[in-house]
Enzyme design. Structure first.
Site, PDB file in Angstrom:
ATOM      1  N   ASP A   1      -3.974 -10.674  -0.383  1.00  0.00           N
ATOM      2  CA  ASP A   1      -4.413 -10.305   1.041  1.00  0.00           C
ATOM      3  C   ASP A   1      -3.332  -9.514   1.626  1.00  0.00           C
ATOM      4  OD1 ASP A   1      -7.114 -11.645   1.169  1.00  0.00           O
ATOM      5  OD2 ASP A   1      -5.687 -13.480   1.260  1.00  0.00           O
ATOM      6  N   ASP A   2      -2.284  -8.989   0.801  1.00  0.00           N
ATOM      7  CA  ASP A   2      -1.127  -8.389   1.100  1.00  0.00           C
ATOM      8  C   ASP A   2      -1.452  -6.915   1.642  1.00  0.00           C
ATOM      9  OD1 ASP A   2       2.024  -8.325   1.505  1.00  0.00           O
ATOM     10  OD2 ASP A   2       1.210  -6.519   0.253  1.00  0.00           O
ATOM     11  N   VAL A   3      -1.247  -6.471   2.740  1.00  0.00           N
ATOM     12  CA  VAL A   3      -1.658  -5.204   3.294  1.00  0.00           C
ATOM     13  C   VAL A   3      -1.117  -3.978   2.527  1.00  0.00           C
ATOM     14  CG1 VAL A   3      -1.571  -3.730   5.461  1.00  0.00           C
ATOM     15  CG2 VAL A   3      -2.313  -6.180   5.832  1.00  0.00           C
TER      16      VAL A   3
END
Length: 313
Positions: free
Chosen positions: A263-265
């Site tokens: 989920d890392d932007v």
């Protein structure tokens, strides 16, 4: 640390680490130099300066690369310790910090036949996954970075370190050690919100510090767990630590190669740019993309992060 002892030479005034292939000191320095607001190390030209704790003392080291296959570590300050002991501690720190124990040959062999990874390992050949060896620092840094941009995360870290950390001044430069968990566990939320933290993040940092202070979570204990799933389960028991944070810590502190902060932007941004996508990839698309790289998700992620620093972006 299986290969450390066979790669280090003690020369009395300095130590030399013979680096395993593939390794690029230039790529390491480029990553370490990514923010002018970094407060826990200093890059001057091709030399990296950093303070490290040794027992209750602080040593300051200078790390350089006299030849492509060697790292040289000298002490600016031994912190009252015997020079030989301080040099050995500094070498062990750099070995872990630069992830020199990792055998990257299988990852590079995999990348050779993969059109996406091949581009990344060609552009950033020899880059190692730069770590955060201290568990408390890794957890705090991950929480600080939740749902904000990287520039502001560095600002928060500097304020936090300069307010509560330990410092030493050597040859006109000030070097900092990340705050101790016991010190942070005693803070009130208002002391952290005054630095720009949200109330929730202030509570999370204090909670992590309390877990660390009472020994409810330790790096040694996490490393003893049988697999990544067990590590994530243990870390997510702490309030404020979700799966993204747990995987980030597993990746950068505990060295789980299959850790995957999906989920890392920043990862989404890098993937969309490299692949020429008009929008961020979905979790499902990332899952499909990373599936052939099973066992090396952490390194693939880190190389995508490095891609965000490329001059053309």
């Amino acid at each position: 640390m299986t290969r450390f002892n066979t790669h280090v030479e003690d020369h009395g005034t300095h130590v030399t680490i013979h680096t395993p292939d593939p390794f690029s000191y230039q790529q390491v320095v480029a990553y370490l130099n990514r923010s002018e607001n970094e407060c826990l190390h200093r890059v001057d030209g091709a030399t990296v300066y950093k303070a490290i704790p040794i027992n209750t003392e602080i040593a300051v080291m200078a790390v350089s690369n006299p030849t492509p296959s060697r790292i040289e570590i000298r002490l600016l300050e031994s912190g009252g310790c015997a020079v030989s002991d301080a040099l050995l501690a500094a070498a062990r720190y750099v070995w872990e910090w630069f992830d020199l124990d990792a055998n990257l040959v299988p990852f590079y062999q995999l990348a050779t036949g993969d059109p996406v990874l091949k581009t990344l390992v060609t552009d950033y050949y020899g880059l190692r996954l730069i770590g955060v060896p201290d568990l408390f620092e890794a957890l705090c840094w991950a929480v600080m970075g939740q749902q904000i941009n990287l520039a502001f995360a560095y600002t928060l870290k500097r304020r936090f370190v300069e307010a509560f950390g330990t410092r030493t001044t050597v040859r006109g430069h000030t070097y900092w050690i990340f705050p101790d968990a016991c010190r942070i566990s005693e803070l009130t939320p208002s002391e952290l919100t005054a630095l720009g933290f949200t109330t929730r993040k202030s509570e999370y940092l204090a909670e992590i510090a309390r877990w660390m202070r009472r020994g409810a979570i330790t790096k040694q204990g996490l490393l003893a767990l049988p697999d990544l799933e067990s590590v994530v389960d243990a870390l997510t028991d702490i309030r404020g630590v979700g799966k993204w944070t747990a995987n980030y810590v597993a990746m950068r502190c505990l060295r789980h190669r299959s850790a995957f902060p999906i989920d890392d932007v920043g990862l989404h941004h890098a993937v969309s740019r490299l692949l020429g996508m008009n929008q961020k990839p979905t979790r499902e698309e990332l899952g499909v993309l990373f599936a052939p790289w099973h066992g090396y998700e952490a390194y693939a992620t880190f190389y995508f992060w490095r891609h965000l620093l490329a001059p053309e972006y």
